[in-house]
Design an enzyme around this catalytic site. Sequence first.
Site, PDB file in Angstrom:
ATOM      1  N   TRP A 325       0.846  -1.204   0.000  1.00  0.00           N
ATOM      2  CA  TRP A 325       0.000   0.000   0.000  1.00  0.00           C
ATOM      3  C   TRP A 325       0.880   1.252   0.000  1.00  0.00           C
ATOM      4  O   TRP A 325       0.544   2.258  -0.623  1.00  0.00           O
ATOM      5  CB  TRP A 325      -0.898   0.001   1.248  1.00  0.00           C
ATOM      6  CG  TRP A 325      -1.764   1.230   1.381  1.00  0.00           C
ATOM      7  CD1 TRP A 325      -3.010   1.417   0.870  1.00  0.00           C
ATOM      8  CD2 TRP A 325      -1.435   2.449   2.077  1.00  0.00           C
ATOM      9  NE1 TRP A 325      -3.483   2.661   1.194  1.00  0.00           N
ATOM     10  CE2 TRP A 325      -2.534   3.312   1.936  1.00  0.00           C
ATOM     11  CE3 TRP A 325      -0.329   2.867   2.807  1.00  0.00           C
ATOM     12  CZ2 TRP A 325      -2.554   4.583   2.502  1.00  0.00           C
ATOM     13  CZ3 TRP A 325      -0.349   4.140   3.355  1.00  0.00           C
ATOM     14  CH2 TRP A 325      -1.453   4.979   3.198  1.00  0.00           C
ATOM     15  N   HIS A 326       2.031   1.157   0.696  1.00  0.00           N
ATOM     16  CA  HIS A 326       2.888   2.337   0.800  1.00  0.00           C
ATOM     17  C   HIS A 326       3.585   2.687  -0.508  1.00  0.00           C
ATOM     18  O   HIS A 326       3.959   3.840  -0.712  1.00  0.00           O
ATOM     19  CB  HIS A 326       3.931   2.144   1.897  1.00  0.00           C
ATOM     20  CG  HIS A 326       3.377   2.384   3.262  1.00  0.00           C
ATOM     21  ND1 HIS A 326       2.706   1.412   3.954  1.00  0.00           N
ATOM     22  CD2 HIS A 326       3.360   3.492   4.045  1.00  0.00           C
ATOM     23  CE1 HIS A 326       2.312   1.915   5.117  1.00  0.00           C
ATOM     24  NE2 HIS A 326       2.682   3.171   5.191  1.00  0.00           N
ATOM     25  N   GLY A 327       3.776   1.717  -1.377  1.00  0.00           N
ATOM     26  CA  GLY A 327       4.436   2.054  -2.631  1.00  0.00           C
ATOM     27  C   GLY A 327       4.660   0.848  -3.500  1.00  0.00           C
ATOM     28  O   GLY A 327       4.773  -0.278  -3.009  1.00  0.00           O
ATOM     29  N   PHE A 474       2.403   8.171  -1.342  1.00  0.00           N
ATOM     30  CA  PHE A 474       1.742   6.875  -1.145  1.00  0.00           C
ATOM     31  C   PHE A 474       0.265   6.973  -1.494  1.00  0.00           C
ATOM     32  O   PHE A 474      -0.464   6.067  -1.459  1.00  0.00           O
ATOM     33  CB  PHE A 474       1.928   6.393   0.296  1.00  0.00           C
ATOM     34  CG  PHE A 474       3.376   6.417   0.724  1.00  0.00           C
ATOM     35  CD1 PHE A 474       4.352   5.920  -0.118  1.00  0.00           C
ATOM     36  CD2 PHE A 474       3.756   6.961   1.925  1.00  0.00           C
ATOM     37  CE1 PHE A 474       5.689   5.962   0.243  1.00  0.00           C
ATOM     38  CE2 PHE A 474       5.093   7.005   2.302  1.00  0.00           C
ATOM     39  CZ  PHE A 474       6.053   6.516   1.459  1.00  0.00           C
TER      40      PHE A 474
END
Lengths: 474, 362
Positions: A325-327, A474
Amino acid sequence: MLFNSLTFIVFFLIVLALHYTIPSWRLQKSVLLIASYVFYAAWNPPFVLLLWISTLIDWYVARALEKEERPGRRRLLLTVSLSGNLGLLGFFKYGGFLLENFIALMDLVGIEFQAAPFDIILPVGISFYTFQTLSYTLDVYFRRARPSNSFLDFALYVTFFPQLVAGPIVRAGEFLPQCAEPKRATRDQFGWGLYFITLGLFQKVVLADGLLSSSADTVFGHGDGSVYAFDAWMGVLAFSAQIFCDFAGYSTCAIGVALCLGFVLPDNFRSPYAAIGFSDFWRRWHMTLSTWLRDYLYIALGGNRSGNVRTGINLLITMFLGGLWHGASWTFVAWGLLHGFYLVTEHFLRQHFGSAAWTQETWGRLALGFLTFFLVSLAWVFFRSSDFPSAWSLMGSLFGVYDQSSQLLSTREIIQVALVVVGLICSHWYLYEKRLEHAMEKFSAWFVVSIWVMMLCGLILMQGGANAFIYFQF
Amino acid sequence: MPSSTSSFKTDPLGRIIPGQHWVRLSLLSLILTLVLTFCWEWYCRHLGYAPTLNDTEDLWASRRVLVAEDPSRTVLIGASRMLFDFDMDVYEKEMGERPLQLATVGTNPGPYLEDLADQPGFKGTVIVGVVPKLFFAPGGPPVKSPENHLKRYREWSPAQKMGHHLGMFLERRLAFLQQEDLTLTQLLLSLKIPDRPKAKTPPELPPYFYEVDGERQGGMTDLAEKDVKLQKRIQQIWLTLFASPKKDGDKIGDEKKKPADTILENTRGYIDKIRARGGKVVFVRFPSTGKLRELEAKTNPREKYWDRIFEFTGAPGIHFEDHPQLMGFDCPEWSHLTKKDAALFTRRLTALFKELRSAGQI
């Protein structure tokens, strides 16, 4: 539009003026909705379309879900919402990553595959508003809630500008009821909101950008050989503090801005660097994301209801997706999996050693707290590094495996990082079992004013050079 | 709270407000901050600072957008010598057109030339200021900086545009809003805490000793023109910066192809593109003096750097040491002219441009 910009100050003053002069609550909400679209369009106007698509899909799907009783049709409707929202997220955020990995896979099996370049700009905040609207549809699907009756309220829930681009991720059940009756901040709510805005901006502008970012950038950006162990540690600690001050700063600003308008947003951070253990850390770090992952993913996978092995697998899957989800990068996945491994190990250790007396004593808790901070900081190496070779190189530097290494940081930078990190950890320990609000009640008015003036002067001295918040990517 | 418009149940989301009179506290804090800010402004002016614009990426982007509006304009690119030493008023008076100032301090002009070559329809004249050390820099800050400026221009959002106008409004009125010298970061840098003997810290950069206007007409500040102590301090910084370890781009004499050759070939490619549309490119070497000129001659000898630009590109160039009327200027800190000298230098330079124009070279 960045909170730490002159444009936002003017925008916010106009919004406040309209909010507090328009008599009709419905009109006030309409103004807030339009202001939210302006806030988003000021970054990249065409991407407002994505907000509208996301809003319309979930509005109509939720209403249809409410009426539909047939399980098959309900699943189909849910699939429409999931594929619509996650499709947009996947295309914009993970399209290039998937293509890259597909090409690598083809190479591996000996097929040469040439693809057109995937030059797509990531719409700011897409991960945040996608998760926000998904939670609404999922709650309606699971009959935990009934859909909103007001499209205006729902659109405002999706788009409310204080939390639109970097959270906190607000649940519909937390926000929509607030739209029911006129919202005007009380005198003290307004003043406390202004204090929150100042505190958030101070964390971001003075601490993260002014005192920490250059040290973190120097160490993580050193592409030529290894870094002297002491400098490597200072760089990693600088990033640990920077990412907290940057992201907690944004959340604090968002809460303050909303409060000035009379709305309440949930806390997103609660002294995470004083956490004792990793489940405690995730109860305190990016709380609205971790509770989202817990409620809609970990529990949906079965949570801890099916034995230790299954619990461990569920934790790893949840943290894998939390990392992703962060990247769109394997380094973020590695960071997530490392946290998953930490959580699984802690789960195991708690079962066998959780009742040991020393874990309840002050020195034992301190030791566990520092161990948690140490391991969390190590994990940030994967989060911040641009690729695995850089991450492994820095890991090597941290543990002094290189004979020749560079001393990169000036004495001034070392002092800055040390002071901020020590101050941050002390403040987190102090606030471990209490909220900032409770601590503030004990301080005298003059002390509060002194701190406030110090923060405002810090912001004025930092002047200009508005950097985007790290979590915008993000 | 019962909901009339939503069926979502109410969660107990509340926020405690600490028991203080927060509006009174915020007003008191604001007043004290304003008083302290006023004192800081007074002190900065007392030190010799005056309100001036910051040379930001936004200011640069505000000039770059004008190229697209008028693709036949003359554009100035290069490093600080182009920014300080070229007087746009004089050029306009002599040549009959107002150029656009796109030079930025400490930069390799390559990325700017590439950008102009890729600008659809651009057919103006590009005057490139050459500081060999920077022109042949293969990477690092001299390349990163123009890339950042171009990125800002390409992604310039409506919010950033508005922020730029608001920023200029304040910068024109407040002396302490100088990002190069008076930010907290710069003030901490001025503490001069000694470093460890083996620390590889970046070289010291010169303080804010120039100013720009809304058109990015740069020039040395009055303070820097008069303050000999400041000039000497900057001279020592130049010596360190220009004597920094050699990069790959310096190794021109080696057998295998070097970054310098790549830079020259790329430059030729950009020039060819501009010429194909009817545009022109001319190179200029602005004056430097004292020990800095000696150092430049040693680290970047003319025959290996300046002369090779013309071998590769065939474009015209003007070196200040080739023309008696361009020699004899004094650079107070060895690298830049005073405002008055910049005007005189530009007048003499434009006379040479006119010659090049009548010869059809530009």
